[in-house]
Design a protein around this motif. Sequence first.
Motif, PDB file in Angstrom:
ATOM      1  N   ALA A   1       0.866  -1.176   0.000  1.00  0.00           N
ATOM      2  CA  ALA A   1       0.000   0.000   0.000  1.00  0.00           C
ATOM      3  C   ALA A   1       0.902   1.225   0.000  1.00  0.00           C
ATOM      4  CB  ALA A   1      -0.871  -0.017   1.253  1.00  0.00           C
ATOM      5  N   GLU A   2       0.328   2.362  -0.325  1.00  0.00           N
ATOM      6  CA  GLU A   2       1.085   3.610  -0.317  1.00  0.00           C
ATOM      7  C   GLU A   2       1.527   3.953   1.108  1.00  0.00           C
ATOM      8  OE1 GLU A   2      -0.165   7.985  -1.892  1.00  0.00           O
ATOM      9  OE2 GLU A   2      -1.312   6.245  -2.562  1.00  0.00           O
ATOM     10  N   PHE A   3       0.616   3.710   2.068  1.00  0.00           N
ATOM     11  CA  PHE A   3       0.927   3.937   3.484  1.00  0.00           C
ATOM     12  C   PHE A   3       0.712   2.637   4.244  1.00  0.00           C
ATOM     13  CE2 PHE A   3      -0.467   7.935   1.710  1.00  0.00           C
ATOM     14  CZ  PHE A   3       0.579   8.773   2.077  1.00  0.00           C
ATOM     15  N   SER A   4       1.799   2.143   4.826  1.00  0.00           N
ATOM     16  CA  SER A   4       1.677   0.939   5.638  1.00  0.00           C
ATOM     17  C   SER A   4       2.092   1.334   7.054  1.00  0.00           C
ATOM     18  CB  SER A   4       2.594  -0.134   5.056  1.00  0.00           C
ATOM     19  OG  SER A   4       2.402  -1.323   5.758  1.00  0.00           O
ATOM     20  N   TYR A   5       1.092   1.529   7.923  1.00  0.00           N
ATOM     21  CA  TYR A   5       1.348   2.104   9.245  1.00  0.00           C
ATOM     22  C   TYR A   5       1.077   1.075  10.343  1.00  0.00           C
ATOM     23  CZ  TYR A   5       2.031   7.010   7.782  1.00  0.00           C
ATOM     24  OH  TYR A   5       2.526   8.181   7.262  1.00  0.00           O
TER      25      TYR A   5
ATOM     26  N   ARG B   1       4.626  13.439  12.488  1.00  0.00           N
ATOM     27  CA  ARG B   1       5.239  13.472  11.154  1.00  0.00           C
ATOM     28  C   ARG B   1       4.585  12.461  10.220  1.00  0.00           C
ATOM     29  NH1 ARG B   1      10.309  11.705  12.129  1.00  0.00           N
ATOM     30  NH2 ARG B   1       9.927  12.079  14.333  1.00  0.00           N
ATOM     31  N   ALA B   2       4.365  11.258  10.742  1.00  0.00           N
ATOM     32  CA  ALA B   2       3.747  10.199   9.925  1.00  0.00           C
ATOM     33  C   ALA B   2       2.326  10.601   9.518  1.00  0.00           C
ATOM     34  CB  ALA B   2       3.723   8.896  10.712  1.00  0.00           C
ATOM     35  N   TRP B   3       1.593  11.180  10.470  1.00  0.00           N
ATOM     36  CA  TRP B   3       0.201  11.577  10.211  1.00  0.00           C
ATOM     37  C   TRP B   3       0.142  12.659   9.146  1.00  0.00           C
ATOM     38  CZ3 TRP B   3      -4.401   9.697  10.696  1.00  0.00           C
ATOM     39  CH2 TRP B   3      -5.531  10.518  10.765  1.00  0.00           C
ATOM     40  N   GLU B   4       1.046  13.625   9.246  1.00  0.00           N
ATOM     41  CA  GLU B   4       0.986  14.764   8.325  1.00  0.00           C
ATOM     42  C   GLU B   4       1.471  14.420   6.916  1.00  0.00           C
ATOM     43  OE1 GLU B   4       2.673  18.022  10.592  1.00  0.00           O
ATOM     44  OE2 GLU B   4       0.779  18.256  11.712  1.00  0.00           O
ATOM     45  N   LYS B   5       2.125  13.283   6.797  1.00  0.00           N
ATOM     46  CA  LYS B   5       2.538  12.801   5.473  1.00  0.00           C
ATOM     47  C   LYS B   5       1.348  12.295   4.656  1.00  0.00           C
ATOM     48  CE  LYS B   5       6.851  10.787   6.349  1.00  0.00           C
ATOM     49  NZ  LYS B   5       7.378   9.487   6.786  1.00  0.00           N
ATOM     50  N   VAL B   6       0.277  11.949   5.357  1.00  0.00           N
ATOM     51  CA  VAL B   6      -0.877  11.332   4.694  1.00  0.00           C
ATOM     52  C   VAL B   6      -1.767  12.435   4.110  1.00  0.00           C
ATOM     53  CG1 VAL B   6      -2.893   9.840   5.083  1.00  0.00           C
ATOM     54  CG2 VAL B   6      -0.755   9.424   6.348  1.00  0.00           C
TER      55      VAL B   6
ATOM     56  N   GLU C   1      -4.916  14.661   3.043  1.00  0.00           N
ATOM     57  CA  GLU C   1      -6.059  14.958   3.903  1.00  0.00           C
ATOM     58  C   GLU C   1      -7.271  14.069   3.682  1.00  0.00           C
ATOM     59  OE1 GLU C   1      -7.469  19.135   4.807  1.00  0.00           O
ATOM     60  OE2 GLU C   1      -5.274  19.362   4.831  1.00  0.00           O
ATOM     61  N   ASP C   2      -7.540  13.711   2.425  1.00  0.00           N
ATOM     62  CA  ASP C   2      -8.726  12.884   2.176  1.00  0.00           C
ATOM     63  C   ASP C   2      -8.564  11.499   2.812  1.00  0.00           C
ATOM     64  OD1 ASP C   2      -6.686  12.454   0.276  1.00  0.00           O
ATOM     65  OD2 ASP C   2      -8.084  11.561  -1.159  1.00  0.00           O
ATOM     66  N   ILE C   3      -7.341  10.970   2.792  1.00  0.00           N
ATOM     67  CA  ILE C   3      -7.108   9.662   3.417  1.00  0.00           C
ATOM     68  C   ILE C   3      -7.120   9.790   4.932  1.00  0.00           C
ATOM     69  CG2 ILE C   3      -5.438   7.767   3.695  1.00  0.00           C
ATOM     70  CD1 ILE C   3      -4.721   8.014   0.849  1.00  0.00           C
ATOM     71  N   ARG C   4      -6.527  10.864   5.430  1.00  0.00           N
ATOM     72  CA  ARG C   4      -6.560  11.104   6.883  1.00  0.00           C
ATOM     73  C   ARG C   4      -7.995  11.123   7.406  1.00  0.00           C
ATOM     74  NH1 ARG C   4      -3.390  16.471   8.425  1.00  0.00           N
ATOM     75  NH2 ARG C   4      -1.967  16.234   6.697  1.00  0.00           N
ATOM     76  N   ALA C   5      -8.879  11.760   6.639  1.00  0.00           N
ATOM     77  CA  ALA C   5     -10.277  11.864   7.073  1.00  0.00           C
ATOM     78  C   ALA C   5     -10.908  10.473   7.174  1.00  0.00           C
ATOM     79  CB  ALA C   5     -11.064  12.750   6.111  1.00  0.00           C
ATOM     80  N   ILE C   6     -10.595   9.611   6.212  1.00  0.00           N
ATOM     81  CA  ILE C   6     -11.141   8.246   6.239  1.00  0.00           C
ATOM     82  C   ILE C   6     -10.581   7.483   7.441  1.00  0.00           C
ATOM     83  CG2 ILE C   6     -11.137   6.009   5.042  1.00  0.00           C
ATOM     84  CD1 ILE C   6     -11.108   7.575   2.374  1.00  0.00           C
ATOM     85  N   VAL C   7      -9.286   7.618   7.655  1.00  0.00           N
ATOM     86  CA  VAL C   7      -8.647   6.900   8.770  1.00  0.00           C
ATOM     87  C   VAL C   7      -9.231   7.376  10.105  1.00  0.00           C
ATOM     88  CG1 VAL C   7      -6.450   6.516   9.972  1.00  0.00           C
ATOM     89  CG2 VAL C   7      -6.521   6.477   7.462  1.00  0.00           C
TER      90      VAL C   7
END
Length: 339
Positions: free
Chosen positions: A32-36, A252-257, A259-265
Motif C-alpha cells: 500500500a502507499e501507506f503501511s502504518y 510526522r507520519a500523520w501529516e505525510k498522509v 487529507e482525504d485519506i486522513r479523514a477516512i482513517v
Amino acid sequence: MSFSRRTLLKASAASAVLGGIAAPFVARAQTAEFSYKYANNLADSHPLNTRAKEMAAAIKAETKGRFDLQIFPNNQLGSDTDMLSQIRSGGIEFFTLSGLILATLVPAASINGIGFAFPDYDTVWKAMDGDLGAYVRGEITKANLVVMDKIWDNGFRQTTSSTKPINGPDDFKGFKIRVPVSPLWTSMFKAFDASPASINFSEVYSALQTKIVEGQENPLAIISTAKLYEVQKYCSLTNHMWDGFWFLANRRAWEKVPEDIRAIVASNINAAALNERVDVAKLNATLRDELASKGLVFNQPDVAPFREKLRSAGFYSEWKGKYGDEAWALLEKSVGKLS
Ligand code: X2X
C-alpha cells in the motif's frame, strides 16, 4: 538476493517499461502507499483489538488499498514504556495508551483517573467527549502527538488478589499491588498505605504468578482476556477509577498522509472507539458470573470509606494543586465537588 525479490525487481523494471499494462497491478498487490503500524498492550481477544481489526479492513476498503493499518496487539512491539518512546520517534505510527500512563509525558492526561471521581459511564462519556476530554487533547497536542477525538474504553477498575479480598481501605495497608507506570496510580495507592510497584502490563501475569506482587487492579474485560484469573483468587469490585485509551499518532507520519485519506482513517478510528465502548461496557457488566465460574471469589465493598481515606490523606487537594484550577474545575463540573 532471493528468488522472489529478484522476480519482484524484474516486475517493477518491466512496469517502468510497460507503463500501464500489467505491471501496475503487481505493484499495488505488493504494498500500500501507506503501511502504518498500530501497537497496543491488550490481548488479541479484547474488544479493542476486535474492533481495530474491523476498522483496519474498513480503512483499506475505503482508501482502495492505499492505507494499510497493521495491528500489533499484546505488547508484541514492547511494553507501554517502549511503545511510548516509539510513537514519539516514529518507530510506530499509532498507539493506544491509558491517559494515566501518558501522564508521564503529558501530566494533565491522568485527570480522569482521580480516585472515585466518575460514578458511571454516562458521566464518563459526557466529560471525555466534552470539555474535559477537549482540554486533555489540547495538552496532548502541545506535546507534539496527534490524538483522535474519541477515547477508547478500558473501564472501571477492580482489585484482584491472590491473598485476600479487599473489603475496606484498611485491607490495602501494606498490600503489595502492581500499578501501571504512572505517578497518579502510585500516589493513590500510597494514600491507601499500600505498597505499590510500578510494572508494565507486559509483565503483570508473571509478576502475579511468581508472587512478586499480591494483587493488581484492572477492569473485568482485561482480567478475563489476559487470563489474570488464572493467577488470582479474589476480585473486589472497588470501581476505584475510570480508565481509557487515547488513540495516538506520530505527528510526522500523520501529516505525510493526504487529507482525504486522513479523514477516512480518523473517522473509522473514532467510529471503532464508539463500538468498542459498547462492547467493553457489556463485558464489564456481564463477566462477573463467568469469572466466578472460573474460580474468582467476588465481593462488593462500600466505596464511601475508600473515598474518605483518600480525602483525609490529602490525595484530592494534592492533585488539585498539580493539575491546576482550570483542569480541576472541568473535572468537578462533570463529577461534582471532590475536595
Ligand atoms: O496496564 C494496565 O493495567 C492496563 C492494561 O489497564 C493499561 O493499559 C492501563
